[in-house]
Design a protein around this motif. Structure first.
Motif, PDB file in Angstrom:
ATOM      1  N   CYS A  88       0.857  -1.193   0.000  1.00  0.00           N
ATOM      2  CA  CYS A  88       0.000   0.000   0.000  1.00  0.00           C
ATOM      3  C   CYS A  88       0.888   1.236   0.000  1.00  0.00           C
ATOM      4  O   CYS A  88       2.000   1.224   0.540  1.00  0.00           O
ATOM      5  CB  CYS A  88      -0.906  -0.009   1.232  1.00  0.00           C
ATOM      6  SG  CYS A  88      -2.032   1.409   1.359  1.00  0.00           S
ATOM      7  N   ILE A  89       0.418   2.318  -0.623  1.00  0.00           N
ATOM      8  CA  ILE A  89       1.146   3.584  -0.638  1.00  0.00           C
ATOM      9  C   ILE A  89       0.512   4.523   0.390  1.00  0.00           C
ATOM     10  O   ILE A  89      -0.717   4.627   0.464  1.00  0.00           O
ATOM     11  CB  ILE A  89       1.087   4.247  -2.036  1.00  0.00           C
ATOM     12  CG1 ILE A  89       1.629   3.293  -3.104  1.00  0.00           C
ATOM     13  CG2 ILE A  89       1.845   5.568  -2.028  1.00  0.00           C
ATOM     14  CD1 ILE A  89       3.074   2.896  -2.916  1.00  0.00           C
ATOM     15  N   TYR A  90       1.355   5.184   1.159  1.00  0.00           N
ATOM     16  CA  TYR A  90       0.882   6.116   2.186  1.00  0.00           C
ATOM     17  C   TYR A  90       1.503   7.488   1.949  1.00  0.00           C
ATOM     18  O   TYR A  90       2.690   7.603   1.611  1.00  0.00           O
ATOM     19  CB  TYR A  90       1.276   5.643   3.590  1.00  0.00           C
ATOM     20  CG  TYR A  90       0.779   4.266   3.964  1.00  0.00           C
ATOM     21  CD1 TYR A  90      -0.349   4.103   4.759  1.00  0.00           C
ATOM     22  CD2 TYR A  90       1.453   3.116   3.531  1.00  0.00           C
ATOM     23  CE1 TYR A  90      -0.802   2.831   5.110  1.00  0.00           C
ATOM     24  CE2 TYR A  90       1.006   1.848   3.872  1.00  0.00           C
ATOM     25  CZ  TYR A  90      -0.117   1.710   4.668  1.00  0.00           C
ATOM     26  OH  TYR A  90      -0.554   0.449   5.010  1.00  0.00           O
ATOM     27  N   THR A  91       0.714   8.536   2.141  1.00  0.00           N
ATOM     28  CA  THR A  91       1.230   9.896   2.079  1.00  0.00           C
ATOM     29  C   THR A  91       0.389  10.767   2.996  1.00  0.00           C
ATOM     30  O   THR A  91      -0.678  10.347   3.464  1.00  0.00           O
ATOM     31  CB  THR A  91       1.231  10.439   0.633  1.00  0.00           C
ATOM     32  OG1 THR A  91       1.921  11.692   0.592  1.00  0.00           O
ATOM     33  CG2 THR A  91      -0.193  10.647   0.117  1.00  0.00           C
ATOM     34  N   ASP A  92       0.862  11.977   3.268  1.00  0.00           N
ATOM     35  CA  ASP A  92       0.124  12.877   4.149  1.00  0.00           C
ATOM     36  C   ASP A  92       0.032  14.253   3.510  1.00  0.00           C
ATOM     37  O   ASP A  92       0.583  14.492   2.431  1.00  0.00           O
ATOM     38  CB  ASP A  92       0.779  12.969   5.531  1.00  0.00           C
ATOM     39  CG  ASP A  92       1.991  13.882   5.538  1.00  0.00           C
ATOM     40  OD1 ASP A  92       2.869  13.715   4.658  1.00  0.00           O
ATOM     41  OD2 ASP A  92       2.071  14.770   6.397  1.00  0.00           O
ATOM     42  N   VAL A  93      -0.671  15.180   4.182  1.00  0.00           N
ATOM     43  CA  VAL A  93      -0.861  16.527   3.636  1.00  0.00           C
ATOM     44  C   VAL A  93      -0.428  17.599   4.632  1.00  0.00           C
ATOM     45  O   VAL A  93      -0.780  18.759   4.492  1.00  0.00           O
ATOM     46  CB  VAL A  93      -2.332  16.763   3.234  1.00  0.00           C
ATOM     47  CG1 VAL A  93      -2.790  15.734   2.218  1.00  0.00           C
ATOM     48  CG2 VAL A  93      -3.258  16.747   4.467  1.00  0.00           C
ATOM     49  N   GLY A  94       0.331  17.226   5.656  1.00  0.00           N
ATOM     50  CA  GLY A  94       0.666  18.155   6.732  1.00  0.00           C
ATOM     51  C   GLY A  94       1.446  19.368   6.285  1.00  0.00           C
ATOM     52  O   GLY A  94       2.312  19.288   5.406  1.00  0.00           O
ATOM     53  N   SER A  95       1.170  20.516   6.936  1.00  0.00           N
ATOM     54  CA  SER A  95       1.851  21.770   6.600  1.00  0.00           C
ATOM     55  C   SER A  95       3.284  21.822   7.119  1.00  0.00           C
ATOM     56  O   SER A  95       4.040  22.723   6.754  1.00  0.00           O
ATOM     57  CB  SER A  95       1.077  22.958   7.175  1.00  0.00           C
ATOM     58  OG  SER A  95      -0.195  23.055   6.590  1.00  0.00           O
ATOM     59  N   THR A  96       3.650  20.902   7.988  1.00  0.00           N
ATOM     60  CA  THR A  96       5.029  20.795   8.467  1.00  0.00           C
ATOM     61  C   THR A  96       5.489  19.373   8.188  1.00  0.00           C
ATOM     62  O   THR A  96       4.702  18.427   8.256  1.00  0.00           O
ATOM     63  CB  THR A  96       5.123  21.095   9.976  1.00  0.00           C
ATOM     64  OG1 THR A  96       4.228  20.231  10.683  1.00  0.00           O
ATOM     65  CG2 THR A  96       4.746  22.539  10.259  1.00  0.00           C
ATOM     66  N   LYS A  97       6.761  19.218   7.894  1.00  0.00           N
ATOM     67  CA  LYS A  97       7.244  17.905   7.498  1.00  0.00           C
ATOM     68  C   LYS A  97       8.270  17.341   8.477  1.00  0.00           C
ATOM     69  O   LYS A  97       8.365  16.124   8.623  1.00  0.00           O
ATOM     70  CB  LYS A  97       7.869  17.976   6.088  1.00  0.00           C
ATOM     71  CG  LYS A  97       6.881  18.412   5.016  1.00  0.00           C
ATOM     72  CD  LYS A  97       6.027  17.286   4.431  1.00  0.00           C
ATOM     73  CE  LYS A  97       5.155  16.518   5.335  1.00  0.00           C
ATOM     74  NZ  LYS A  97       3.755  16.992   5.422  1.00  0.00           N
ATOM     75  N   GLY A  98       9.023  18.194   9.154  1.00  0.00           N
ATOM     76  CA  GLY A  98      10.024  17.692  10.093  1.00  0.00           C
ATOM     77  C   GLY A  98       9.395  16.866  11.196  1.00  0.00           C
ATOM     78  O   GLY A  98       9.885  15.785  11.544  1.00  0.00           O
ATOM     79  N   ASN A  99       8.285  17.346  11.759  1.00  0.00           N
ATOM     80  CA  ASN A  99       7.638  16.607  12.843  1.00  0.00           C
ATOM     81  C   ASN A  99       7.038  15.301  12.352  1.00  0.00           C
ATOM     82  O   ASN A  99       6.977  14.320  13.093  1.00  0.00           O
ATOM     83  CB  ASN A  99       6.555  17.472  13.498  1.00  0.00           C
ATOM     84  CG  ASN A  99       5.359  17.692  12.603  1.00  0.00           C
ATOM     85  OD1 ASN A  99       5.493  18.149  11.470  1.00  0.00           O
ATOM     86  ND2 ASN A  99       4.181  17.345  13.096  1.00  0.00           N
ATOM     87  N   VAL A 100       6.602  15.266  11.092  1.00  0.00           N
ATOM     88  CA  VAL A 100       6.037  14.041  10.522  1.00  0.00           C
ATOM     89  C   VAL A 100       7.128  12.978  10.388  1.00  0.00           C
ATOM     90  O   VAL A 100       6.937  11.813  10.752  1.00  0.00           O
ATOM     91  CB  VAL A 100       5.385  14.334   9.152  1.00  0.00           C
ATOM     92  CG1 VAL A 100       4.977  13.036   8.456  1.00  0.00           C
ATOM     93  CG2 VAL A 100       4.182  15.249   9.325  1.00  0.00           C
ATOM     94  N   VAL A 101       8.291  13.383   9.880  1.00  0.00           N
ATOM     95  CA  VAL A 101       9.413  12.453   9.721  1.00  0.00           C
ATOM     96  C   VAL A 101       9.884  11.963  11.093  1.00  0.00           C
ATOM     97  O   VAL A 101      10.143  10.770  11.291  1.00  0.00           O
ATOM     98  CB  VAL A 101      10.562  13.123   8.945  1.00  0.00           C
ATOM     99  CG1 VAL A 101      11.825  12.265   8.994  1.00  0.00           C
ATOM    100  CG2 VAL A 101      10.149  13.371   7.499  1.00  0.00           C
ATOM    101  N   GLU A 102       9.979  12.888  12.056  1.00  0.00           N
ATOM    102  CA  GLU A 102      10.408  12.503  13.409  1.00  0.00           C
ATOM    103  C   GLU A 102       9.417  11.538  14.042  1.00  0.00           C
ATOM    104  O   GLU A 102       9.810  10.580  14.730  1.00  0.00           O
ATOM    105  CB  GLU A 102      10.558  13.756  14.280  1.00  0.00           C
ATOM    106  CG  GLU A 102      11.750  14.615  13.892  1.00  0.00           C
ATOM    107  CD  GLU A 102      11.677  16.006  14.492  1.00  0.00           C
ATOM    108  OE1 GLU A 102      10.772  16.246  15.332  1.00  0.00           O
ATOM    109  OE2 GLU A 102      12.519  16.843  14.141  1.00  0.00           O
ATOM    110  N   ALA A 103       8.126  11.771  13.831  1.00  0.00           N
ATOM    111  CA  ALA A 103       7.101  10.867  14.372  1.00  0.00           C
ATOM    112  C   ALA A 103       7.236   9.478  13.762  1.00  0.00           C
ATOM    113  O   ALA A 103       7.130   8.460  14.470  1.00  0.00           O
ATOM    114  CB  ALA A 103       5.714  11.433  14.107  1.00  0.00           C
TER     115      ALA A 103
END
Length: 290
Positions: A88-103
């Motif tokens: 499955c492919i997953y992606t997000d739409v968040g306005s910040t990316k550093g916190n997403v990668v860290e999470a």
């Protein structure tokens, strides 16, 4: 063609993606923390089916779009971890990316190769599924921030997804994305919220707002945005935002000094420089859309 698209968070962004994705998706399911919002999404035909269960919603999905507030990303990753599938492919739409990668690193130990962080530069002051617009992403930029471990086929599929929604896709480093968006989006929102709050607290606020012209309306328009969403964004991008707020504070003190000393030449130079910067921005925007 996507067989089953699962959208987690059926609000403005998730709902708008769903409306346009009908052209190339066989089935669209939605997951949302608000059961009433899910019912509205079904009634409006934005999704085919609303799922209260995350496990049921992502089952057999071949593409998952995470459209939740950025503050919810880590708990969601934890809930998704036992359900995560390599096919499955997953992606997000968040306005910040550093916190997403860290999470992702905290939850999975790595950023899964089939997860591509993304951010559509599109939106509106209105929120909720009722505001969903199939044309929201037309001509808009979507920034993807792939990492060295990102799978090329996953990146290609996420790029194709956004292009099918009418967007123009660009790639950017995670840290650079957060610095750029702090300046072009996050700081302006904080300034608009602050000005609207400051004037709203004045005793004569009714009179102030009665005589407010287009300039006030234009400058504070984005202060009508969702406060919870912007709380999450400010916390997630705290470092770059604080640096810019410090620079803006210095710039305001400089202008205050020019006004205080009645420095006509200095004020004129300040305003002229600002006007030139704005015109350069407008010209750049026109050229990019040509």
């Amino acid at each position: 063609m996507i067989r089953k698209l699962c959208i987690i968070g059926v609000g403005l962004i998730g709902g708008s993606a769903a409306r346009r994705a009908r052209r190339f998706c066989e089935e669209i399911v939605g997951i949302d923390a608000d059961p009433e919002n899910l019912r509205r999404a079904e009634t409006l035909g934005v999704i085919d089916q609303g799922c209260a269960s995350l496990e049921r919603g992502v089952a057999a999905a071949d593409f998952v779009l995470i459209a939740t507030p950025v503050g919810a990303i880590e708990p969601l990753f934890r809930a998704l971890a036992p359900l995560w599938r390599p096919d499955c492919i997953y992606t997000d739409v968040g306005s910040t990316k550093g916190n997403v990668v860290e999470a992702a690193l905290r939850v999975f130990g790595i950023v899964p190769p089939n997860f591509i962080p993304g951010h559509p530069i599109a939106g509106a002051e209105r929120s909720g599924v009722e505001a969903a617009d199939a044309r929201l992403f037309e001509g808009k930029r979507v920034i993807l921030t792939p990492l060295p471990e990102s799978a090329p086929d996953a990146l290609a599929r996420v790029e194709a997804f956004w292009m099918h929604l009418g967007a123009r896709v660009e790639r950017m480093d995670v840290g650079h994305h957060d610095e750029v968006l702090a300046a072009t989006s996050h700081l302006p929102h904080v300034l608009a919220f602050t000005l609207a709050r400051m004037l709203g607290r004045k005793d004569e606020q009714a009179e102030i707002f009665r005589y407010a012209a287009g300039g006030f309306r234009d400058f504070t328009r984005i202060a009508s945005s969702d406060p919870k969403m912007w709380l999450d964004i400010c916390r997630a991008n705290r470092g770059p935002l604080l640096e810019l707020l410090g620079e803006y504070e210095t710039a305001l003190r400089e202008v205050a000094g020019l006004v205080r000393s009645d420095d006509a030449d200095g004020l004129y130079a300040c305003f002229s420089e600002a006007r030139a910067a704005r015109e350069k921005f407008l010209k750049s925007t026109e050229n990019n859309h040509a």
